[in-house]
Design an enzyme around this catalytic site. Structure first.
Site, PDB file in Angstrom:
ATOM      1  N   SER A 210       0.889  -1.198  -0.046  1.00 47.72           N
ATOM      2  CA  SER A 210       0.007  -0.164  -0.128  1.00 47.72           C
ATOM      3  C   SER A 210       0.946   1.072   0.165  1.00 47.72           C
ATOM      4  O   SER A 210       1.615   1.526   0.957  1.00 47.72           O
ATOM      5  CB  SER A 210      -0.740   0.214   1.184  1.00 47.72           C
ATOM      6  OG  SER A 210      -1.438   1.491   1.400  1.00 47.72           O
TER       7      SER A 210
ATOM      8  N   HIS B 227      -1.526  -1.423  -3.917  1.00 45.78           N
ATOM      9  CA  HIS B 227      -2.641  -1.084  -3.329  1.00 45.78           C
ATOM     10  C   HIS B 227      -2.600   0.446  -3.477  1.00 45.78           C
ATOM     11  O   HIS B 227      -1.716   1.173  -2.725  1.00 45.78           O
ATOM     12  CB  HIS B 227      -2.747  -1.782  -2.152  1.00 45.78           C
ATOM     13  CG  HIS B 227      -4.176  -1.467  -1.195  1.00 45.78           C
ATOM     14  ND1 HIS B 227      -5.231  -2.083  -1.578  1.00 45.78           N
ATOM     15  CD2 HIS B 227      -4.275  -0.931  -0.314  1.00 45.78           C
ATOM     16  CE1 HIS B 227      -6.238  -1.711  -0.779  1.00 45.78           C
ATOM     17  NE2 HIS B 227      -5.698  -1.010  -0.040  1.00 45.78           N
TER      18      HIS B 227
ATOM     19  N   ASP C 225      -4.831   3.595  -1.567  1.00 39.79           N
ATOM     20  CA  ASP C 225      -5.811   4.106  -0.642  1.00 39.79           C
ATOM     21  C   ASP C 225      -6.309   5.313  -0.930  1.00 39.79           C
ATOM     22  O   ASP C 225      -5.717   6.470  -0.925  1.00 39.79           O
ATOM     23  CB  ASP C 225      -4.885   3.991   0.938  1.00 39.79           C
ATOM     24  CG  ASP C 225      -4.973   2.537   1.169  1.00 39.79           C
ATOM     25  OD1 ASP C 225      -6.008   1.714   1.227  1.00 39.79           O
ATOM     26  OD2 ASP C 225      -3.889   2.162   1.601  1.00 39.79           O
TER      27      ASP C 225
ATOM     28  N   MET D  70      -8.993   8.305   0.031  1.00 43.09           N
ATOM     29  CA  MET D  70      -9.943   8.577   1.170  1.00 43.09           C
ATOM     30  C   MET D  70     -10.299   9.975   0.978  1.00 43.09           C
ATOM     31  O   MET D  70      -9.664  10.744   0.613  1.00 43.09           O
ATOM     32  CB  MET D  70      -8.955   8.591   2.592  1.00 43.09           C
ATOM     33  CG  MET D  70      -8.264   7.169   2.633  1.00 43.09           C
ATOM     34  SD  MET D  70      -7.431   7.282   4.426  1.00 43.09           S
ATOM     35  CE  MET D  70      -6.362   5.867   4.061  1.00 43.09           C
TER      36      MET D  70
ATOM     37  N   HIS E 276      -8.485   1.335  -3.401  1.00 44.05           N
ATOM     38  CA  HIS E 276      -9.331   0.918  -2.351  1.00 44.05           C
ATOM     39  C   HIS E 276      -9.967   2.249  -2.159  1.00 44.05           C
ATOM     40  O   HIS E 276      -9.595   3.300  -1.183  1.00 44.05           O
ATOM     41  CB  HIS E 276      -8.513   0.583  -1.094  1.00 44.05           C
ATOM     42  CG  HIS E 276      -9.338   0.449   0.085  1.00 44.05           C
ATOM     43  ND1 HIS E 276      -8.454   0.001   1.198  1.00 44.05           N
ATOM     44  CD2 HIS E 276     -10.567   0.288   0.572  1.00 44.05           C
ATOM     45  CE1 HIS E 276      -9.553   0.016   2.173  1.00 44.05           C
ATOM     46  NE2 HIS E 276     -10.832   0.029   1.844  1.00 44.05           N
TER      47      HIS E 276
ATOM     48  N   MET F 296     -12.069   4.347   0.119  1.00 40.12           N
ATOM     49  CA  MET F 296     -12.689   4.707   1.412  1.00 40.12           C
ATOM     50  C   MET F 296     -13.399   5.953   1.344  1.00 40.12           C
ATOM     51  O   MET F 296     -12.984   7.191   1.808  1.00 40.12           O
ATOM     52  CB  MET F 296     -11.682   4.625   2.473  1.00 40.12           C
ATOM     53  CG  MET F 296     -11.132   3.331   2.743  1.00 40.12           C
ATOM     54  SD  MET F 296      -9.535   3.301   3.427  1.00 40.12           S
ATOM     55  CE  MET F 296      -8.516   3.576   2.004  1.00 40.12           C
TER      56      MET F 296
ATOM     57  N   MET G 232     -11.331  -5.816   6.269  1.00 39.94           N
ATOM     58  CA  MET G 232     -10.295  -4.778   6.783  1.00 39.94           C
ATOM     59  C   MET G 232      -9.994  -5.262   8.142  1.00 39.94           C
ATOM     60  O   MET G 232     -10.931  -5.642   9.033  1.00 39.94           O
ATOM     61  CB  MET G 232     -11.030  -3.408   7.070  1.00 39.94           C
ATOM     62  CG  MET G 232     -11.284  -2.786   5.778  1.00 39.94           C
ATOM     63  SD  MET G 232      -9.771  -2.215   4.725  1.00 39.94           S
ATOM     64  CE  MET G 232      -8.671  -1.337   5.951  1.00 39.94           C
TER      65      MET G 232
ATOM     66  N   GLY H 146      -2.559   4.310   8.165  1.00 39.59           N
ATOM     67  CA  GLY H 146      -1.473   3.271   8.018  1.00 39.59           C
ATOM     68  C   GLY H 146      -1.149   3.129   9.339  1.00 39.59           C
ATOM     69  O   GLY H 146      -1.251   3.919  10.332  1.00 39.59           O
TER      70      GLY H 146
ATOM     71  N   ASP I 256      -6.501  -6.374   4.631  1.00 39.70           N
ATOM     72  CA  ASP I 256      -5.849  -5.027   4.757  1.00 39.70           C
ATOM     73  C   ASP I 256      -5.806  -4.513   6.141  1.00 39.70           C
ATOM     74  O   ASP I 256      -6.755  -4.173   6.865  1.00 39.70           O
ATOM     75  CB  ASP I 256      -6.518  -4.261   3.707  1.00 39.70           C
ATOM     76  CG  ASP I 256      -6.013  -2.689   3.777  1.00 39.70           C
ATOM     77  OD1 ASP I 256      -5.015  -2.430   4.270  1.00 39.70           O
ATOM     78  OD2 ASP I 256      -6.711  -1.858   2.988  1.00 39.70           O
TER      79      ASP I 256
HETATM   80  C1  DX5 Z   1      -6.073   1.736   6.177  1.00 41.99           C
HETATM   81  C2  DX5 Z   1      -5.965   1.404   4.457  1.00 41.99           C
HETATM   82  C3  DX5 Z   1      -4.562   0.368   4.576  1.00 41.99           C
HETATM   83  C4  DX5 Z   1      -3.234   0.957   4.871  1.00 41.99           C
HETATM   84  C5  DX5 Z   1      -2.529  -0.340   5.562  1.00 41.99           C
HETATM   85  O1  DX5 Z   1      -7.160   2.580   5.863  1.00 41.99           O
HETATM   86  O2  DX5 Z   1      -6.772   0.830   3.956  1.00 41.99           O
HETATM   87  O3  DX5 Z   1      -4.317  -0.050   3.093  1.00 41.99           O
HETATM   88  O4  DX5 Z   1      -2.422   1.484   3.852  1.00 41.99           O
HETATM   89  O5  DX5 Z   1      -1.528   0.011   6.237  1.00 41.99           O
HETATM   90  P1  DX5 Z   1      -0.748  -0.803   7.277  1.00 41.99           P
HETATM   91  O6  DX5 Z   1      -0.261  -2.143   6.751  1.00 41.99           O
HETATM   92  O7  DX5 Z   1       0.368  -0.025   7.850  1.00 41.99           O
HETATM   93  O8  DX5 Z   1      -1.944  -1.142   8.380  1.00 41.99           O
HETATM   94 ZN    ZN Z   2      -6.435  -0.225   1.708  1.00 39.94          ZN
END
Ligand code: DX5
Ligand code: ZN
Length: 237
Positions: free
Chosen positions: A7, A31, A33, A35, A64, A66, A134, A141, A173
């Site tokens: 990610s 990946h 993310d 948001m 992904h 969100m 999740m 992260g 994830d």
């Molecule tokens: C969190 C994200 C993840 C994030 C994971 O909202 O969807 O993809 O990057 O990060 P780690 O591996 O540090 O938990």
């Molecule tokens: Zn993610």
């Protein structure tokens, strides 16, 4: 087969191309993310950044989303070069969003938050290319892996197997590293997203390989490690 999707959320956003280059040889997918500051309390990447990433890598770009309103963004992500988009079941209108993503030529995924039960995604298993469980609350992260989600991963695995949906990817994830990978793979996950464990490492490509090794060690059907018994000469000891 176990696949790993680093990610980029945990990469240096000022040097994304270099970060992608650091994992390109070991990663299966990338990946991304997305948001919106509404569905989750953080704001990250949109289609323009995906477009830039696309210029630097041939890796599958796994977006992904969100976001509260993914419907209005799917086409923009596709145009930017996204290969797949995953929408959260919590935002609703799931069947239509999945159909829309597929009609745009992308792989369609459905994501489920830690506290959302298996029953919420069950109706959509026949309409997706990917199910994302999740194992942290989405938004950031580097959070702690929530092991209480593991039974739900096993429920999704069983449902996919029973329906013979062999091509649907079961992705996990959040908080995935060498220590947590075995539990989710044993429960049935076949693709692991990892952010901080990869990009927080000094050699991100080695971290990808290490997570893959740790998870693959518990894949079913894998031969038990060979036990070497020292040969003893007849009559010895
Ligand atoms: C969190 C994200 C993840 C994030 C994971 O909202 O969807 O993809 O990057 O990060 P780690 O591996 O540090 O938990
Ligand atoms: Zn993610």
């Amino acid at each position: 087969m176990l696949r790993i999707a680093p990610s980029v959320l945990s990469a240096d956003f000022g040097a994304l191309a270099e970060a992608v280059g650091e994992v390109a040889s070991e990663a299966d997918w990338l990946h991304v993310d997305v948001m919106d500051g509404h569905f989750v309390p953080n704001l990250t990447i949109g289609p323009p950044v995906v477009r830039s990433l696309r210029r630097h890598t041939g890796l599958f770009l796994d977006c992904h989303l969100m976001v509260t309103d993914p419907g209005g963004l799917l086409e923009a992500f596709r145009d930017a070069g996204a290969d797949g988009c995953t929408v959260h079941v919590e935002v609703g209108d799931t069947a239509r969003l999945l159909a829309r993503a597929r009609s745009l030529g992308m792989r369609a995924g459905v994501a489920v938050n830690p506290e959302t039960p298996f029953e919420a995604v069950e109706p959509f298993l026949g309409q997706v290319d990917l199910v994302l469980c999740m194992t942290v609350h989405p938004g950031f992260g580097g959070q702690r892996f929530m092991e209480e989600v593991v039974p739900k991963i096993a429920l999704v695995r069983r449902a996919l197997d029973e329906a013979r949906l062999v091509d649907v990817v079961l992705q996990v994830d959040g908080g995935i590293d060498e220590q947590t990978a075995p539990a989710v793979v044993a429960a049935g996950a076949r693709m692991l997203v990892a952010g901080s464990a990869v990009f927080g490492a000094e050699r991100p490509w080695e971290a990808v390989a290490a997570i893959r090794r740790a998870g693959a060690a518990v894949l079913p059907g894998r031969a038990a490690p060979e036990v070497r018994v020292a040969r003893r000469s007849p009559g010895a000891g």
